[in-house]
Motif scaffolding. Structure first.
Motif, PDB file in Angstrom:
ATOM      1  N   GLY A  14       0.858  -1.222   0.011  1.00  0.00           N
ATOM      2  CA  GLY A  14      -0.127  -0.028  -0.063  1.00  0.00           C
ATOM      3  C   GLY A  14       0.721   1.288  -0.130  1.00  0.00           C
ATOM      4  N   SER A  89       0.609  -1.503  -8.867  1.00  0.00           N
ATOM      5  CA  SER A  89      -0.594  -2.169  -7.767  1.00  0.00           C
ATOM      6  C   SER A  89      -1.794  -2.398  -8.658  1.00  0.00           C
ATOM      7  N   ASN A  91      -4.483  -3.831  -6.536  1.00  0.00           N
ATOM      8  CA  ASN A  91      -5.119  -4.167  -5.370  1.00  0.00           C
ATOM      9  C   ASN A  91      -5.115  -5.355  -4.737  1.00  0.00           C
TER      10      ASN A  91
END
Length: 322
Positions: A14, A89, A91
């Motif tokens: 993240g 990214s 998720n």
């Protein structure tokens, strides 16, 4: 009673955008040394260093964060099963599904149980965390997802909620999931019994998850298998093919799996959990010296010259009030 251990899957990719400028793309929240010389990622590694409950962890992160991950592994002395280095990214769905498919391909996941956990949450009371993990282990459901829920202590709009059915068992069957509410709805939820915050941590059996993905999301299952087939699975570092990985849609595990799954359970976690996902939650922790949050630097430097100075300015201007 089961004696099987969990293999942690630690999500560390993240970017911590909500805590900018303290947290940046180059060094996001989970890698900031907020507790003396320890980061949230360091504390997560220390937390799963319990050989009665956990085997060597899997870490999923961005390839650009590998130096930060290796620094923490050197600092804590934790040995890992494998490190997945995502080229971009996409998720959390693939961050969880891909390691499971690789483990099964390597014949290491026959009946193996996993605990998925973010690396940027703060849990000060590890003993209570272990107790909740033990409840899940001892009442483990091989055909279900088991989540960890937090008893709300305020009406919060920052978390999703879990509604569960009454039961004397440690594991409660989930009735429904409630997306992050507005403040009015959050106040109503606070008064309702059998309602918990969703911590984002959950346990499952690897083969069960694989089969569920294959049945309910065959297109994604096929694409992930294509990625798995292209790599050397025996290396400790797993680099998904960037071209194939880029074809995947952005998809969270909550949306793509949890909320569609028909068989979910929840156990209460009472360990002081907070996701430190906003300046407000960071402010609340800063007010409690026993947690050892060292947000400010030493010395006489004007705090406005450094990222953490924004924290003081925002508090002063009233932006961090409830």
């Amino acid at each position: 009673m089961s004696s099987k251990k969990f293999r942690p899957i630690i999500l560390a990719g993240g970017s911590g955008k909500r805590l900018w400028p303290l947290s940046t793309k180059e060094k996001p929240k989970q890698f900031l040394e907020l507790f003396g010389d320890l980061s949230l990622f360091d504390l997560t590694l220390q937390r799963i260093n319990n050989r009665n409950l956990f085997t060597e962890p899997i870490i999923v992160t961005s390839k650009s964060y590998l130096p930060l991950v290796e620094e923490s592994l050197d600092k804590t002395g934790i040995e890992v099963e494998k490190i997945y280095l995502e080229p971009e990214s996409k998720n959390t769905y693939y961050a969880l599904a891909l390691p499971i498919l690789v483990s099964i391909e390597l014949n290491r996941s026959k009946g193996e149980r996993y605990l998925a956990m973010p690396s940027d949450h703060y849990i000060p009371y590890n003993k209570s965390f272990y107790e909740s993990c033990s409840v899940i282990r001892d009442q483990f459901r091989e055909d279900a997802l088991t989540l960890m829920g937090i008893v709300p202590d305020k009406a919060s709009t920052e978390y999703g909620y879990i509604s569960f059915k009454s039961s004397y068992d440690g594991l409660k069957q989930v009735d429904s999931f409630i997306e992050k509410p507005n403040l009015e709805r959050a106040k109503l939820l606070l008064k309702q019994p059998n309602t918990l915050w969703n911590s984002g941590m959950f346990c499952f059996e690897g083969n069960w998850l694989k089969n569920e993905i294959k049945i309910h999301n065959p297109k994604v299952y096929s694409r992930l298998n294509e990625i798995v087939s292209r790599e050397n699975l025996n290396e400790i570092y797993f680099y998904p093919d960037p071209k194939e990985f880029s074809k995947l849609d952005d998809l969270s595990f909550d949306k793509g799996f949890v909320e569609r799954n028909k068989n979910n359970f929840v156990v209460t976690l009472d360990a002081g959990w907070t996701d430190l996902g906003s300046w407000h939650t960071l402010s609340n922790l800063q007010k409690k010296p026993e947690h050892g949050l060292t947000l400010y630097s030493e010395g006489e430097h004007p705090r406005t010259e450094k990222p953490w100075g924004y924290f003081e300015l925002l508090a002063y201007q009233g932006f961090l009030q409830p």
